[in-house]
Write a protein that holds these residues in place. Sequence first.
Motif, PDB file in Angstrom:
ATOM      1  N   ARG A 174      43.146  47.271  46.027  1.00 34.45           N
ATOM      2  CA  ARG A 174      44.249  46.879  45.151  1.00 34.45           C
ATOM      3  C   ARG A 174      45.441  47.832  45.268  1.00 34.45           C
ATOM      4  NH1 ARG A 174      45.932  48.844  40.660  1.00 34.45           N
ATOM      5  NH2 ARG A 174      44.911  50.633  39.744  1.00 34.45           N
ATOM      6  N   LEU A 175      45.181  49.090  45.699  1.00 35.61           N
ATOM      7  CA  LEU A 175      46.281  50.052  45.835  1.00 35.61           C
ATOM      8  C   LEU A 175      46.880  50.058  47.239  1.00 35.61           C
ATOM      9  CD1 LEU A 175      44.793  52.945  43.667  1.00 35.61           C
ATOM     10  CD2 LEU A 175      46.691  51.398  43.091  1.00 35.61           C
ATOM     11  N   ILE A 217      50.692  43.251  45.508  1.00 32.01           N
ATOM     12  CA  ILE A 217      49.480  42.591  45.007  1.00 32.01           C
ATOM     13  C   ILE A 217      49.625  42.351  43.506  1.00 32.01           C
ATOM     14  CG2 ILE A 217      47.015  42.937  44.507  1.00 32.01           C
ATOM     15  CD1 ILE A 217      46.872  44.571  47.137  1.00 32.01           C
ATOM     16  N   GLY A 218      49.345  41.120  43.079  1.00 28.39           N
ATOM     17  CA  GLY A 218      49.388  40.815  41.651  1.00 28.39           C
ATOM     18  C   GLY A 218      48.013  40.488  41.098  1.00 28.39           C
ATOM     19  N   ILE A 265      47.323  45.722  34.656  1.00 30.19           N
ATOM     20  CA  ILE A 265      47.798  45.084  33.419  1.00 30.19           C
ATOM     21  C   ILE A 265      46.619  44.558  32.612  1.00 30.19           C
ATOM     22  CG2 ILE A 265      49.216  43.245  32.432  1.00 30.19           C
ATOM     23  CD1 ILE A 265      50.713  43.164  35.166  1.00 30.19           C
ATOM     24  N   VAL A 266      45.720  43.849  33.302  1.00 33.40           N
ATOM     25  CA  VAL A 266      44.640  43.164  32.588  1.00 33.40           C
ATOM     26  C   VAL A 266      43.355  43.212  33.409  1.00 33.40           C
ATOM     27  CG1 VAL A 266      45.303  40.909  33.558  1.00 33.40           C
ATOM     28  CG2 VAL A 266      44.004  40.978  31.443  1.00 33.40           C
ATOM     29  N   LEU A 267      42.235  43.304  32.700  1.00 32.83           N
ATOM     30  CA  LEU A 267      40.914  43.228  33.331  1.00 32.83           C
ATOM     31  C   LEU A 267      40.090  42.194  32.585  1.00 32.83           C
ATOM     32  CD1 LEU A 267      38.595  44.360  35.207  1.00 32.83           C
ATOM     33  CD2 LEU A 267      38.053  45.921  33.319  1.00 32.83           C
ATOM     34  N   ILE A 273      41.446  41.594  38.104  1.00 30.97           N
ATOM     35  CA  ILE A 273      42.430  42.597  37.703  1.00 30.97           C
ATOM     36  C   ILE A 273      43.810  42.018  37.989  1.00 30.97           C
ATOM     37  CG2 ILE A 273      43.396  44.908  38.137  1.00 30.97           C
ATOM     38  CD1 ILE A 273      40.569  45.724  39.106  1.00 30.97           C
ATOM     39  N   GLY A 274      44.661  42.010  36.973  1.00 29.98           N
ATOM     40  CA  GLY A 274      46.062  41.655  37.176  1.00 29.98           C
ATOM     41  C   GLY A 274      46.844  42.941  37.256  1.00 29.98           C
ATOM     42  N   GLN A 275      47.685  43.071  38.261  1.00 29.64           N
ATOM     43  CA  GLN A 275      48.433  44.318  38.369  1.00 29.64           C
ATOM     44  C   GLN A 275      49.906  44.036  38.613  1.00 29.64           C
ATOM     45  OE1 GLN A 275      46.355  46.362  41.547  1.00 29.64           O
ATOM     46  NE2 GLN A 275      47.971  45.966  43.014  1.00 29.64           N
TER      47      GLN A 275
END
Lengths: 150, 150, 81, 81
Positions: free
Chosen positions: A20-21, A26-27, B92-94, B33-35
């Motif tokens: 993810r990093l 990436i959203g 942001i969210v999990l 995971i929302g990022q």
Amino acid sequence: MTVCIQTQDFDAGAEISALRLARSDIGAVTSFIGQMRDMNDGSVVSTMTLEHYPGMTEKALQDIESQAKARWDIFDTLIIHRIGTLKPTDQIVLVVVTSAHRGEAFAACEFIMDYLKTSAPFWKKEATPQGERWVEAKVSDDEAQARWKV
Amino acid sequence: MTVCIQTQDFDAGAEISALRLARSDIGAVTSFIGQMRDMNDGSVVSTMTLEHYPGMTEKALQDIESQAKARWDIFDTLIIHRIGTLKPTDQIVLVVVTSAHRGEAFAACEFIMDYLKTSAPFWKKEATPQGERWVEAKVSDDEAQARWKV
Amino acid sequence: MKLLYFASLREGLGVESEEVKLPATSVKGLMATLAARGGVWQEQFDGCKQIRAAVNQVLVADGAPIQADDEVAFFPPVTGG
Amino acid sequence: MKLLYFASLREGLGVESEEVKLPATSVKGLMATLAARGGVWQEQFDGCKQIRAAVNQVLVADGAPIQADDEVAFFPPVTGG
């Protein structure tokens, strides 16, 4: 697009973080962990041993990742699958998918698992109080894969 | 069935582990995971600030979890949603869901995200080189939620 | 031709792999040849058990062709994940 | 009746919350009352902007009833997740 077949356990959190990093566009990050249950088909299961077909396994999983990548707008995928002997609550498989948007990430992750279940050459043998037994393939897994056909 | 609204970051790996090790009859663990992305609607985004409606937010998320639990054969769910100011690649969210089988776990996890997107009272404000702007709701989010209607 | 057997099929036959000299054929043709060995071979390859085949490490259907120098694997439906 | 405004609506009105004495009505009725204040209120509640309402912290449709002591929140479509 990474595939790992290994006997040792994996750190799902670290693997998800690494993927993810990797990019700032990436959203959405979806992941699936398959883990060993202490019961199956009405019997207590103490251990499970996973056999596979070295060479073909890697090819089959890479092919599944390629199909997912061709089909959905996703950035990256990871599949880790363990072999050898496992006990209840041990992790068996990890799939991670990153994308800009959640719809693509969810679909690709579930697609990978459905295809893995029916076309990657792994076989499970369970140890139960009644002795050892090979796990039978499920019709529901074929049906789950068939959903993705155009 | 846990809901957390918080300004601080979360350790997705630790949260997933805690849920998946809670029972030995879990076979499937799905997570999302929302990022924060560094681009949105064609503009660079340097920070994003999340506002919410204290009191209603918790109720709305608990209601979404209850609906998921009533609808699918799942064991447990976790939703963590951050508020405050975030930067690109921040989580942001999990959402985490555990179940005996993967089909239920995937469906419930995606359902929770789709409902969260359209019915949990959060609002995002982005800082861009052109100034601050409120993120507009997407028609595609309404459509994603509508899929789950019977 | 290299033949490989996995999981319950390997256990049922008591054989993990073998090298055989056979002409080009099809998956179905090779299964008939193996069943004709009789005993456990007939039992496993008589068509009653679900058997999957891979030629050169790619899953194929029963009608798929097999060349003399291919690697052919037989196994029960997979159960990973 | 307690009224709450969030996000772009809060910024547009310049008001975060207020206590008002109003008889029982509906969401639609309350929005008409607020629009009748004129100025930014008319601008925000004239029906051209998408506005969602929650009564006692539950999302409701425009026709939903409102009692005199309810907590009513107005806000733009949500954008969390």
